[in-house]
Design a protein around this motif. Structure first.
Motif, short mmCIF file in Angstrom:
data_model
loop_
_atom_site.label_atom_id
_atom_site.label_comp_id
_atom_site.label_asym_id
_atom_site.label_seq_id
_atom_site.Cartn_x
_atom_site.Cartn_y
_atom_site.Cartn_z
N GLY A 193 -3.20 0.34 1.65
CA GLY A 193 -3.67 1.44 0.83
C GLY A 193 -3.48 2.76 1.55
N LYS A 194 -3.92 3.82 0.90
CA LYS A 194 -3.73 5.16 1.46
C LYS A 194 -4.45 5.33 2.80
CE LYS A 194 -4.04 10.04 0.37
NZ LYS A 194 -4.60 11.07 -0.46
N LYS A 195 -5.70 4.85 2.88
CA LYS A 195 -6.48 5.02 4.11
C LYS A 195 -5.88 4.22 5.27
CE LYS A 195 -10.90 6.32 2.21
NZ LYS A 195 -12.33 6.13 2.21
N THR A 196 -5.45 3.00 4.99
CA THR A 196 -4.83 2.18 6.04
C THR A 196 -3.53 2.82 6.49
OG1 THR A 196 -5.82 0.19 5.08
CG2 THR A 196 -4.02 -0.14 6.63
N ALA A 197 -2.75 3.33 5.55
CA ALA A 197 -1.48 3.98 5.89
C ALA A 197 -1.73 5.19 6.79
CB ALA A 197 -0.74 4.41 4.63
N GLU A 198 -2.74 5.99 6.46
CA GLU A 198 -3.06 7.16 7.28
C GLU A 198 -3.53 6.75 8.67
OE1 GLU A 198 -5.79 9.32 4.80
OE2 GLU A 198 -4.18 10.10 3.53
N THR A 241 2.50 2.83 1.96
CA THR A 241 1.69 2.34 0.85
C THR A 241 2.49 1.47 -0.12
OG1 THR A 241 2.04 4.39 -0.39
CG2 THR A 241 0.03 4.24 0.92
N ARG A 242 3.82 1.47 0.00
CA ARG A 242 4.65 0.59 -0.83
C ARG A 242 4.56 -0.87 -0.37
NH1 ARG A 242 9.74 3.97 -0.16
NH2 ARG A 242 8.87 5.98 -0.71
N GLN A 271 5.75 10.85 9.64
CA GLN A 271 4.42 10.84 9.03
C GLN A 271 4.48 10.67 7.51
OE1 GLN A 271 1.16 11.37 11.06
NE2 GLN A 271 2.76 10.24 12.14
N GLU A 272 5.22 9.66 7.06
CA GLU A 272 5.38 9.39 5.63
C GLU A 272 4.47 8.24 5.19
OE1 GLU A 272 10.00 10.65 4.92
OE2 GLU A 272 9.61 8.61 5.58
N ALA A 273 3.26 8.58 4.79
CA ALA A 273 2.29 7.58 4.35
C ALA A 273 2.77 6.87 3.08
CB ALA A 273 0.93 8.23 4.10
N GLY A 274 3.51 7.58 2.23
CA GLY A 274 3.99 7.00 0.98
C GLY A 274 4.87 5.77 1.19
#
Length: 192
Positions: free
Chosen positions: A117-122, A111-112, A105-108
């Motif tokens: 973006g953050k929302k899409t990654a989540e 996002t690279r 569960q590493e959204a970071g």
């Protein structure tokens, strides 16, 4: 549906290829992971494909491995993730790296990737949790990822924050079992 193409590679213009199959030239979009492993132009090529039929176009996407195509198909099922975004994800991360990011569960890490973006990654983390690992399991990479998830869950159950648990996970070797991994992670946390 076109599932596989075999022919001569005529042109390479990232991310698009032109492949001659029996006198018909197919334009195929590929992720950069596939593009980097292509033979020279004029040589024989075999690609697994995914065909998307829209009102205004019939589009063909090519992949060097079955697991890339499987992950692509999982990605485009997610609301807000189209074929271009899916290709971008596969171009920016290897399939095992993506599976590990989903499992841990590493959204970071997501996002690279350009365009995520953050929302899409989540959304990706939520939608692919439990799905991606099972598909990769057929290829043999799921054991490490499941052990990693179990170790991570154990550490958070013991009261460590997600950040602390993820930092400790970096000290655990890839092939470690769950009990050994927990011991190594706790040892790393006690030193910190």
């Amino acid at each position: 549906m076109i599932g596989r193409l075999s022919g001569l590679l005529l042109e390479k213009n990232p991310p698009q290829l032109l492949v001659d199959c029996g006198g018909v030239g197919y334009e195929i979009d590929v992720p950069m992971s596939t593009f980097y492993n292509l033979p020279a132009t004029g040589e024989k090529i075999v690609l697994l494909t995914h065909m998307a039929v829209r009102e205004d176009a019939h589009l063909l996407y090519g992949f060097g491995t079955a697991e890339e195509r499987t992950v692509f198909r999982q990605l485009i099922k997610i609301s807000g993730v189209g074929a271009r975004t899916a290709l971008s994800i596969l171009s920016g991360m290897s399939v095992p790296d993506l599976a590990q990011a989903i499992t841990l569960q590493e959204a970071g890490r997501l996002t690279r990737v350009p365009g995520i973006g953050k929302k899409t990654a989540e959304r990706l983390l939520l939608e692919l949790k439990g799905k991606l690992g099972a598909d990769i399991g057929a290829v043999g990479g799921v054991m490490q990822h499941d052990a990693g998830a179990d170790i991570l869950n154990a550490l958070t159950a013991l009261g460590y924050s997600d950040k602390e648990a993820l930092m400790a996970m970096k000290q655990v070797p890839a092939g470690a079992g769950v009990s050994e991994g927990i011991k190594l992670a706790l040892k790393a946390l006690s030193k910190g």
